[in-house]
Scaffold this motif. Structure first.
Motif, short mmCIF file in Angstrom:
data_model
loop_
_atom_site.label_atom_id
_atom_site.label_comp_id
_atom_site.label_asym_id
_atom_site.label_seq_id
_atom_site.Cartn_x
_atom_site.Cartn_y
_atom_site.Cartn_z
N ALA A 31 -11.04 18.46 -1.09
CA ALA A 31 -12.19 19.24 -0.65
C ALA A 31 -13.02 18.51 0.40
CB ALA A 31 -13.08 19.57 -1.85
N ALA A 32 -12.77 17.21 0.56
CA ALA A 32 -13.73 16.32 1.21
C ALA A 32 -14.17 16.76 2.62
CB ALA A 32 -13.16 14.91 1.26
N THR A 33 -13.21 16.99 3.51
CA THR A 33 -13.58 17.28 4.90
C THR A 33 -14.31 18.61 5.02
OG1 THR A 33 -11.81 15.93 5.80
CG2 THR A 33 -12.65 17.67 7.22
N ASP A 34 -13.81 19.63 4.35
CA ASP A 34 -14.49 20.93 4.42
C ASP A 34 -15.88 20.82 3.79
OD1 ASP A 34 -12.42 22.25 5.72
OD2 ASP A 34 -11.40 22.76 3.86
N TYR A 35 -15.99 20.04 2.73
CA TYR A 35 -17.29 19.86 2.08
C TYR A 35 -18.27 19.15 3.01
CZ TYR A 35 -20.83 18.21 -1.22
OH TYR A 35 -22.02 17.94 -1.84
N LEU A 36 -17.82 18.10 3.66
CA LEU A 36 -18.70 17.40 4.60
C LEU A 36 -19.20 18.36 5.68
CD1 LEU A 36 -18.42 13.86 6.06
CD2 LEU A 36 -18.76 15.78 7.62
N ASN A 37 -18.31 19.19 6.18
CA ASN A 37 -18.73 20.12 7.24
C ASN A 37 -19.68 21.19 6.73
OD1 ASN A 37 -17.40 18.87 9.41
ND2 ASN A 37 -15.46 19.75 8.78
N LEU A 38 -19.46 21.64 5.50
CA LEU A 38 -20.39 22.59 4.89
C LEU A 38 -21.76 21.93 4.71
CD1 LEU A 38 -20.96 25.29 3.46
CD2 LEU A 38 -20.02 24.31 1.36
N ALA B 72 0.87 -1.18 0.00
CA ALA B 72 0.00 0.00 0.00
C ALA B 72 0.90 1.23 0.00
CB ALA B 72 -0.91 -0.01 1.22
N ASP B 73 0.31 2.39 -0.22
CA ASP B 73 1.07 3.63 -0.17
C ASP B 73 1.09 4.16 1.27
OD1 ASP B 73 1.55 3.66 -2.91
OD2 ASP B 73 -0.29 4.75 -3.35
N PRO B 74 2.11 4.94 1.60
CA PRO B 74 2.08 5.61 2.92
C PRO B 74 0.93 6.63 2.94
CG PRO B 74 3.90 6.45 1.59
CD PRO B 74 3.32 5.29 0.83
N ILE B 75 0.33 6.80 4.08
CA ILE B 75 -0.89 7.61 4.12
C ILE B 75 -0.64 9.09 3.84
CG2 ILE B 75 -2.17 6.02 5.62
CD1 ILE B 75 -1.62 7.86 7.97
N ILE B 76 0.61 9.49 3.77
CA ILE B 76 0.89 10.90 3.47
C ILE B 76 0.50 11.26 2.04
CG2 ILE B 76 3.28 10.71 2.66
CD1 ILE B 76 3.84 13.18 4.53
N VAL B 77 0.18 10.26 1.21
CA VAL B 77 -0.29 10.57 -0.15
C VAL B 77 -1.70 11.15 -0.14
CG1 VAL B 77 1.14 8.74 -1.17
CG2 VAL B 77 -1.27 8.26 -0.63
N HIS B 78 -2.45 10.97 0.93
CA HIS B 78 -3.86 11.38 0.93
C HIS B 78 -4.03 12.86 1.24
CE1 HIS B 78 -4.99 7.29 0.44
NE2 HIS B 78 -4.36 6.92 1.53
N PRO B 79 -4.82 13.56 0.44
CA PRO B 79 -5.00 15.00 0.65
C PRO B 79 -5.43 15.35 2.07
CG PRO B 79 -6.09 14.32 -1.39
CD PRO B 79 -5.58 13.07 -0.74
N ASP B 80 -6.33 14.54 2.64
CA ASP B 80 -6.83 14.91 3.97
C ASP B 80 -5.75 14.76 5.05
OD1 ASP B 80 -9.36 15.79 5.25
OD2 ASP B 80 -8.93 14.04 6.52
N VAL B 81 -4.90 13.76 4.92
CA VAL B 81 -3.79 13.62 5.86
C VAL B 81 -2.85 14.81 5.73
CG1 VAL B 81 -1.79 12.21 6.47
CG2 VAL B 81 -3.98 11.10 5.94
N LEU C 75 -21.08 20.99 -7.34
CA LEU C 75 -20.83 21.02 -8.78
C LEU C 75 -19.33 21.07 -9.06
CD1 LEU C 75 -22.59 21.16 -11.34
CD2 LEU C 75 -22.24 23.65 -11.32
N TRP C 76 -18.68 21.93 -8.32
CA TRP C 76 -17.23 22.09 -8.50
C TRP C 76 -16.51 20.77 -8.24
CZ3 TRP C 76 -12.63 21.71 -5.85
CH2 TRP C 76 -11.54 22.41 -6.38
N ILE C 77 -16.88 20.11 -7.14
CA ILE C 77 -16.22 18.85 -6.79
C ILE C 77 -16.52 17.79 -7.85
CG2 ILE C 77 -16.21 16.93 -5.15
CD1 ILE C 77 -16.59 19.02 -2.93
N ALA C 78 -17.78 17.77 -8.31
CA ALA C 78 -18.15 16.76 -9.31
C ALA C 78 -17.33 16.96 -10.59
CB ALA C 78 -19.64 16.87 -9.60
N ALA D 279 -14.77 28.94 0.95
CA ALA D 279 -13.54 29.52 0.36
C ALA D 279 -12.42 28.48 0.34
CB ALA D 279 -13.12 30.75 1.17
N ALA D 280 -12.29 27.71 1.41
CA ALA D 280 -11.21 26.71 1.47
C ALA D 280 -11.41 25.62 0.42
CB ALA D 280 -11.15 26.10 2.88
N ILE D 281 -12.67 25.18 0.25
CA ILE D 281 -12.95 24.14 -0.75
C ILE D 281 -12.51 24.60 -2.13
CG2 ILE D 281 -14.83 22.99 -2.01
CD1 ILE D 281 -16.42 23.09 0.70
N MET D 282 -12.88 25.85 -2.46
CA MET D 282 -12.69 26.33 -3.82
C MET D 282 -11.23 26.62 -4.17
SD MET D 282 -15.82 26.06 -4.82
CE MET D 282 -16.19 26.97 -6.32
#
Lengths: 600, 600
Positions: B519-526, A337-346, B503-506, B583-586
């Protein structure tokens, strides 16, 4: 496991490249010896001591905690020896008065050391930390005799100090204290009362413990104007300066806490203990603030110190832990697997930590240098100016750094996933240890009130100008630099929001103090984000200049690239929070105050 | 100390007035008995049991923790008897299948009960919680024989269940598991491997423990497509259904954790343990998600449950604790100080808690009802519609509720000042217990990826419409109502931001999945803030109607006034965060991905 090595590169960058230590501090009267070479040596030795001696006892200290038995507090295994080595190494008196055995180095250096100590063993750091607060109060307000009696041993560390303020029914509102002091007729006093939450109130690491105690004299006016400060030693001090018989002060119990378990938090019972007035009667509140203001900056550094360890540990784990694949396709197809630092959220979590930490470090040392300038500069106007900046920034550093310390240690724990929740990995201890810093030395809500209620209006807003003017000047100077535009423009926007809300609070607060109170916390955070934006913009400018070929102090090109990337993250991902804060501030007090008390 | 009484008024308001329980749930096939009267009785009895039985063992459970000795786990004092009473009271099988002894009540009711349990003793709740997950998986995927063998005892609670997924080297990425299953030739399998972080893996409260275990068959394809699900009892079950000899599974140790200390978290060693395949070979991943999705909603409720206790405790403390004076002048001049609830910042903390809690409760029960509709509605289209909503909202509830649970318990602790940090007061336990919920059952970053990576695009965005359409309809229906304008306008703005970023994420995500990930975490919170805004606007509408004289279900005028005040706080003080998130998502992925790995 926790990974840590002192961030010496960044510390040097901030001290020398960003903040011109040589020009601003090394030349001040009294600091003639404190050349960059000496500073480098001290920091390197301090880093080694913290990494090799303090860090190894951090986890065991948490597991063992302090033990209270028959009035005696036993610190965890190894703490006594560690403390002895700390004192023998001269670390206790690093920046304390050379008149009484201290090394008299710049306070800036003490800030650096405090960060390293808090990164490696916060509980341990509490003992010398409290002693420093007590030493400062005695240096500034004690009689010559008191200084001679206590300071040499306290500065060495042979004796430790405490600050005895809180009582069961009062913490924030010290005007309510009940501890009383009755004159013995010989200039001494009988102190009677109960103090709680006394850090280092009792322990087994020093020969004597010197308590600085708030109490009320029989003729004291009501409230906080009737508080006096007393020095009350655990053991009486004999004529020859040696330790004599026990005084009437004893530890009644220790608290079982969420964290900082190796730091003893004591209930202290004073039963006609002999004490000595420090300074004038009824002037204790102001003196208490002498200790408190230093302590507040120290507590801010606790947040940063813990956050740095959390960041380093999480970054190391994220590079090692193999789990899942990059969204862009396998980056290490040879591995399972890849190290988790590849993931944007990490990366988002790590960059949040890094951006807050490095921005906070720059801000902290900027203020630290102002502490030195305020004490040592030959020009009184310069001293005042620096003192203003320290006063303004103290609540911001205390509150924002500790909030970020908590957020950042939690982000670090999150990167570890389930392992983060398990004690042996050490990440959850950082979280528990960080949590207290948001509470003690004035809960963060109180810091925000200090900012809007006292600092904002002081001398017709003079304190504010110590921040607004340099930021404004920086913006004007750099707004046409195309390389800096992406940083200067959002800085200018944040500053404008801060100025608008400052004006709004000043106007509304005059009419109705609750309006200022309702804005306080959001305003403090908006202020802090703006201050970090200023620091990041300045760092970028230095890094760009060095990348473009100007003098460098040993940082690699990669260091400067990382600064630039982290700055971009700060401006694009963190600073936008300021818009929500601004909007919340401008709604006023109604949404908070309209709810009836019974409806809660 | 912690103060708690079940928020029955608010629960009734949400179920009956806001969400039309009678119309939507009580009429469904199978729920003919589940009238409002019955529901009221069950909730009231459940509340009593939780307040009187669960809560008193919460602190002692935390202090004692679970003890591991010689392969056996001892739960804290009183837990065994408590669990027996819980099962005897029929609480375990409340919403489980009546075919196997459950009471078959609506899942909505189980959500209510789960909130109450988590408010009063989260650690205890883990044991039945895990059993529920295992029962769900067996009900849906087990053979008739497996159901008959295990479900009656598990639904009663005499036997408990577990979910054995994680291994030392893999949690999120279960494709990497190494536990293997070898056919015995008689239809059974030998299961061998090590599982970690197994909640309720071993304990002393039940006759038998039924493990649901992910393992790989010898011919398994690589990765997550090669996972099969097995049922592995701790004790073999004899022909007559009674408990037989020990199987080859044992607890190797338990973890020492930050919190939920009375819940045993076990290392489970499977050593040629006899196991039975559940469903088809290699189809374990999908079945695991059956357990997981229920568990994720449950974990969301843990956040809310703890947050409710934190709120009630902090509100009670803030009304009692005398400290300082109101900024508007003394409110209680007869007392030495005013209660701290007079301070805007304390109110801000309390209102933040209250607004998140009540908004979350409404959202949770809305989704809970959709769970019932998805299972029981006679119209397949309605079932699908409801199932879509549940699928969409599951990651949002899991992630946002647990993040808020942690934030809110911390706000509660902050209101207590220094006392909040002391174990005996109970507030810091809420914080420690809440922290795990952000991590387990898929860390919150994974929930965000589930939302943007799976749920968003599913069936051409069909899931999204289950949320967007009703919100849009509500806005259109109410935008001209002058009483609702202050709520509908910001809701519309938040929805528009959410739609733009969707739309932007899609679009971006199609080209580059890392853009969606960034964008995922900020989007979930939005998304969550918008969903809460929708719930608050709906609640206000109901409260206004009732204030204006329409039918009420027993709430007082003060209740509705408080709803209105809390809604105003939510819209003016909390919803503005959505601008920073937007703003952070975009900004896209660059600020996260440009940093080189080595620079971290």
């Amino acid at each position: 496991m926790v990974s840590y090595s002192a961030p010496l590169d960044d510390i040097r960058f901030v001290l020398y490249d960003l903040l011109d230590y040589d020009g601003r501090i090394a030349g001040l009267p009294g600091f003639e010896e404190a050349s960059r070479d000496l500073v480098d040596t001290v920091i390197e030795e301090g880093a080694k001591f913290c990494e090799n001696e303090l860090l190894p006892l951090n986890r065991s200290g948490d597991e063992e905690g302090c033990i209270f038995e028959n009035g005696v507090v036993r610190t965890p295994k190894g703490f006594k020896e560690l403390y002895e080595a700390f004192c023998e190494g001269g670390w206790n008196g690093l920046a304390l008065s050379p008149d009484h055995g201290g090394q008299g180095l710049p306070k800036t250096l003490q800030f650096v050391l405090t960060e390293l100590i808090c990164s490696t063993n916060l509980s341990f750091g509490m003992y010398p930390g409290l002693t420093h607060g007590a030493c400062n109060a005695l240096e500034l307000h004690g009689s010559d005799e008191q200084k001679a009696t206590y300071l040499p041993n306290m500065i060495h560390g042979r004796w430790t100090g405490t600050m005895c303020l809180t009582e069961p029914h009062c913490g924030t509102d010290l005007g309510l204290i009940r501890t009383r002091a009755e004159p013995n007729g010989d200039g001494s006093y009988k102190i009677t009362g109960t103090k709680i939450f006394i850090s280092a109130g009792e322990h087994d690491m020093s020969e004597n413990i010197i308590h600085l105690v708030l109490a009320k004299l029989p003729d004291a006016p009501e409230g906080s104007k009737g508080i006096s400060l007393f020095v009350v030693p655990k053991f009486m001090v004999k004529e020859d300066g040696s330790v004599g018989p026990r005084n009437g002060v004893a530890c009644g119990s220790i608290e079982h806490k969420m964290g900082i378990k190796a730091s003893s938090t004591c209930v202290m019972n004073f039963d006609e203990a002999e004490g000595y007035l420090v300074g004038e009667a009824h002037s204790g509140m102001a003196k208490m603030f002498t200790m408190m203001n230093v302590a507040r900056l120290d507590v801010g550094m606790q947040g940063l110190g813990l956050a740095e360890t959390a960041y380093q540990s999480a970054a190391a784990y994220a590079k090692e832990r193999l789990q899942g694949r990059s969204l862009a396709g396998p980056q290490h197809p040879d591995k399972p697997a890849d190290p988790i630092i590849v993931h944007p959220d990490v990366r988002k979590n790590l960059l949040t930590m890094k951006a807050y930490n490095e921005g906070s470090r720059a801000l902290a040392f900027w203020v630290a240098m102002a502490v030195d300038v305020a004490e040592k500069h030959p020009d009184a106007a310069k001293r005042q100016e620096a003192d203003d900046l320290v006063a303004l920034m103290t609540p911001i550093i205390k509150s924002f750094f500790t909030d970020q310390g908590f957020e950042t240690t939690n982000l670090g724990m999150q990167v570890f996933g389930g392992h983060g929740y398990i004690r042996e990995w050490g990440m959850e201890q950082l979280v528990r240890d960080a949590r207290i810093a948001q509470i003690y030395e004035g809960a963060n809500g109180i810091q925000a009130l200090d900012l809007v209620g006292r600092k904002l209006g002081q001398n017709m807003g003079r304190l504010l100008r110590r921040f607004f003017h340099p930021v404004q000047a920086f913006i004007e100077e750099n707004q046409n630099d195309p390389q800096l535009a992406e940083f200067v423009a959002p800085l200018a926007k944040a500053l404008s929001r801060l100025q608008q809300s400052t004006l709004w609070i000043a106007q509304q607060g005059l009419k109705d103090p609750e309006e200022a109170g309702a804005a306080a916390t959001d305003y403090l955070n908006l202020f802090a984000l703006t201050a970090l934006a200023y620091m990041w913009a300045r760092m970028v400018k230095v890094s760009l200049a060095q990348t473009n070929g100007s003098e460098s102090n040993g940082q690699t090109p990669e260091f400067h690239e990382a600064k630039l990337a982290t700055a971009r993250f700060f401006f694009q991902r963190l600073l936008p929070k300021s818009s929500g804060l601004f909007a919340a501030i401008m709604t006023g007090k109604a949404p908070l105050m309209d709810m009836k008390e019974a409806a809660f």
